[in-house]
Structures are given as C-alpha cells and as structure tokens.
Design an enzyme around this catalytic site. Structure first.
Site, short mmCIF file in Angstrom:
data_model
loop_
_atom_site.label_atom_id
_atom_site.label_comp_id
_atom_site.label_asym_id
_atom_site.label_seq_id
_atom_site.Cartn_x
_atom_site.Cartn_y
_atom_site.Cartn_z
N HIS A 127 0.81 -1.22 0.00
CA HIS A 127 0.00 0.00 0.00
C HIS A 127 0.85 1.28 0.00
O HIS A 127 0.34 2.35 -0.30
CB HIS A 127 -0.98 0.00 1.18
CG HIS A 127 -0.36 0.26 2.52
ND1 HIS A 127 -0.07 -0.73 3.42
CD2 HIS A 127 0.02 1.42 3.13
CE1 HIS A 127 0.46 -0.21 4.51
NE2 HIS A 127 0.53 1.10 4.36
N ASP A 157 0.23 -7.73 1.54
CA ASP A 157 0.58 -6.30 1.60
C ASP A 157 2.10 -6.11 1.63
O ASP A 157 2.61 -5.27 2.37
CB ASP A 157 -0.06 -5.63 2.82
CG ASP A 157 0.01 -4.10 2.73
OD1 ASP A 157 0.10 -3.58 1.59
OD2 ASP A 157 0.00 -3.43 3.77
N SER A 231 4.81 2.55 7.94
CA SER A 231 4.47 1.39 7.12
C SER A 231 5.65 0.99 6.24
O SER A 231 6.24 1.82 5.56
CB SER A 231 3.26 1.69 6.24
OG SER A 231 2.10 1.84 7.01
#
Length: 383
Positions: A127, A157, A231
């Site tokens: 993402h 992911d 992230s």
C-alpha cells in the site's frame, strides 16, 4: 554616657550589616579554621550509567546495526482532476477560471522500507507504493536514489523494490519463530515524515488473525509506537535483526494507541524470494469456500470441538470438486497438518506447490475420509 551608647549601637548595627553582606556574597570568608586546616567534605557521586557497578540498559548497538538499512520512501502519482458539471458554463468559468478536465496534478505520499540485500532490494508494504508513478528512497546517510517496483503481493501487503545504488547496507534477518510475548522489540521508520525514528515496546501478542487487513494474516502485535509513515519499516529484536515488516495500526484517531501489527520475517522472506526469482508470488489453491466452525455448528455436526474449517462451497470444475470434496465436509488436516480455522486452512493450502498432489483429511457425516487433490495455482488478487 548616652553618647557612648549611641556610638555602640551604631557600631553594632554597621557590624551586623557587614556580616550579613559577607555571609550572603562571600560565605567562604567566614569559614572557621580547625587546627589550622580547612575541613573538606567528601561527596560520592553516582556513576554516569545511573547504577553503580552496572551499565544502564541500552539498545544503541541494535539500533546502530539496523538503522542504516531502513530507508524513507517517497512516492508520487499523477491524478486526473475531476471535471465539474458546470465547467462549460461561462459564468462559472468567469469566477473559477479555465480548468481543463484533463489537467493532472501530482499526489505524494511517504512510507518506509528495509534494504534486505546489498544488491539494492528493498522490502516495503504494497500500500506504500501502490499505483505510484515515481518512487524515490532516502538512506539514513543522506543519499537519495530512484527505485523501481520489482513485484508486489497485495494478499500479504508486501512489495519488493530495486534501487540502483552502490555500497548499500543491508539488514540481517532474525527469526520470528522464537519470539515470545514480552520480548523487547524496536520499530524503525519515518512516522509523519519527521525523519527516521526508533520506538521501543514489547511483543504483546503473536499469530494475530481475523483482523480483515490482509488475505493471509499471521501478525506480530506490538505496543512499540507505529504511526502513519512507519508502514514498510523494520521491526527488530534487541540484537538488531529483522523480525517483521511494520504494516498497520489499530487506531480510532489515526495515531498510535499501543496496538501495532507487523508481518513476520518468515512470510516476508518467502515473498521476497519468489518475487525476485519469478517477479510474482504463486500459491496453492483447491477451489473451496470455507467458514469457521462456531461451537453451535460443531455441536450440530456432533463434533467435540470447533477445530477445523467447514466447506461451505465448492467451485464447479475446480480441483476440490474433481477430487470429490462436497459442501458440508469439514476439513481437519492438509498434508497431515491440523486445520484450526479458515485462516489456518488458507495458509496451509497456499503453502502447497501448484501442480503437486495433496492429501486432505475431512469429516463427512462424522466419518473420516481421505481425499487426494491436485493443487492448482491461486488466482491473482485484484491490486
């Protein structure tokens, strides 16, 4: 006599005033000698470490070992501006100017990544780089370079980038299998774009599933502060080894609330190796739809426990149907490995090699049945 008394009173007042001034400004002048030598007071100070005879706990060595391999990732993409329904109205254009419906503007975002090879391969979250037109990385030593997307796996992911830059440091992989709840971990990333930041916490849970974040879930949960921008960054152990890729937080405000999740290094390593070798990730697939067994369902099937996965549907013409698997069957084992729930079943089936033949142990009408199924390739998820 009165005159002498006034002289005495004035002299005493001036003396007291002088004594007060000296005691305030130069008290050492009033020190009283003892045997011709001034007294020395011995003061014992604590060591700089804070604990006498012992070093204060520090994770500086672990941080110094890992941080050079953690990079900031900057992405940008072209976004087409929406055409307003009144764009052709002259009055509207008079106030808001001429705006072409095909006009594009840049949208930027940021995240983190981990250099896992001296060849310049970088692990990050899918993402973080999803639909990015341009990707740039910034190393801890200040160097910057462009990177290209090698491949991505939306179902975990994870994504792999390649940066054409020489003399890059790489992180050492640890092992998440030996992790215990309560072990100290550190999260490294670029939260809110403020720059590389290290936060510390403990492992607060292992094997977290059913969160609805990814298709394949087996998260390390930690209270080390993870915020937007972290992230794709590194979760390391107290020795500085990579044990996870930070991927998500549980938050009602958008900031860290002490519940963060990381993808274990074992999953990240598998995805990395497949993407580097093949450019994509392939997984096993048998073509069934399953659901978890509640205790009520287990009771209705006459089962002692709710362990297993209920086959709710079978794809027509799929591997499972061709092998005789039917709706209502309860999958208990895949290749001898116990199925506890649907998440566990997905992981076990995905680990099967496409083209191979696997043995499924099922319960049908409370009777154990062995089924041999030819494993197919799992269809690609929409990214």
């Amino acid at each position: 006599m009165r005159k002498l008394w006034l002289i005495f009173a004035q002299t005493a007042t001036i003396s007291l005033a002088i004594l007060f001034v000296v005691s305030t400004l130069r008290p050492e002048l009033l020190s009283w000698p003892s045997g011709g030598r001034s007294q020395v007071v011995t003061i014992r100070e604590a060591p700089a470490t804070g604990v006498e005879g012992a070093q204060a706990p520090s994770y500086n060595d672990a941080v110094a070992r890992a941080t050079p391999a953690v990079v900031n990732i900057f992405t940008s993409k072209d976004a087409r501006m929406q055409s307003h329904p009144f764009m052709d109205d002259p009055l509207f254009r008079r106030f808001f100017g001429d705006q072409s419906p095909n006009e594009r503007r840049k949208e930027s975002s940021l995240g983190s990544g981990v250099i896992v090879s001296t060849d310049g391969y970088i692990l990050t979250n899918h993402h973080v780089v999803e639909q990015a037109d341009e990707i740039e990385i910034a190393l801890a030593d200040g160097r910057r370079a462009t990177a290209r997307l090698v491949g991505a796996d939306p179902e975990t992911d994870l994504a792999v980038l390649k940066a054409e830059i020489k003399d890059v440091p790489s992180i050492a992989f640890g092992t998440a299998e030996g992790l215990r709840v309560g072990d100290v971990v550190l999260a490294i990333g670029n939260p809110f774009g403020v720059g590389q930041t290290v936060t510390m916490g403990i492992v607060s849970a292992l094997g977290r599933t059913h969160l609805g974040i990814n298709t394949f879930e087996n998260f390390i949960q930690t209270d080390a502060a993870i915020n937007p921008g972290n992230s794709g960054g590194a979760l390391i152990d107290a020795s500085g080894n990579l044990i996870g890729i930070n991927t998500a937080i549980y938050s009602r405000t958008g900031g860290s609330q002490g519940i963060g999740f990381a993808i274990p290094e074992s999953v990240a390593k598998q995805v990395l190796q497949q993407i580097v070798s093949n450019g994509t990730v392939t997984r096993g697939w048998i073509g069934v739809e399953a659901q978890d067994l509640s205790q009520e369902l287990a009771d209705s099937f006459g089962l002692k426990s709710a362990s297993g996965a209920l086959i709710a549907g079978v794809l027509r013409g799929g591997p499972a149907e061709k092998s005789g698997v039917k709706p209502g069957d309860i999958l208990k084992e895949v290749e001898g490995k116990q199925v506890t729930d649907v998440a566990g079943m997905l992981n076990l089936v995905a680990a099967l090699e496409p083209g191979s033949t696997a043995t499924l142990s099922i319960l049908r009408n409370q009777n154990p049945v062995q089924v041999r199924v030819r494993v197919a390739t799992r269809p690609k998820a929409d990214s």
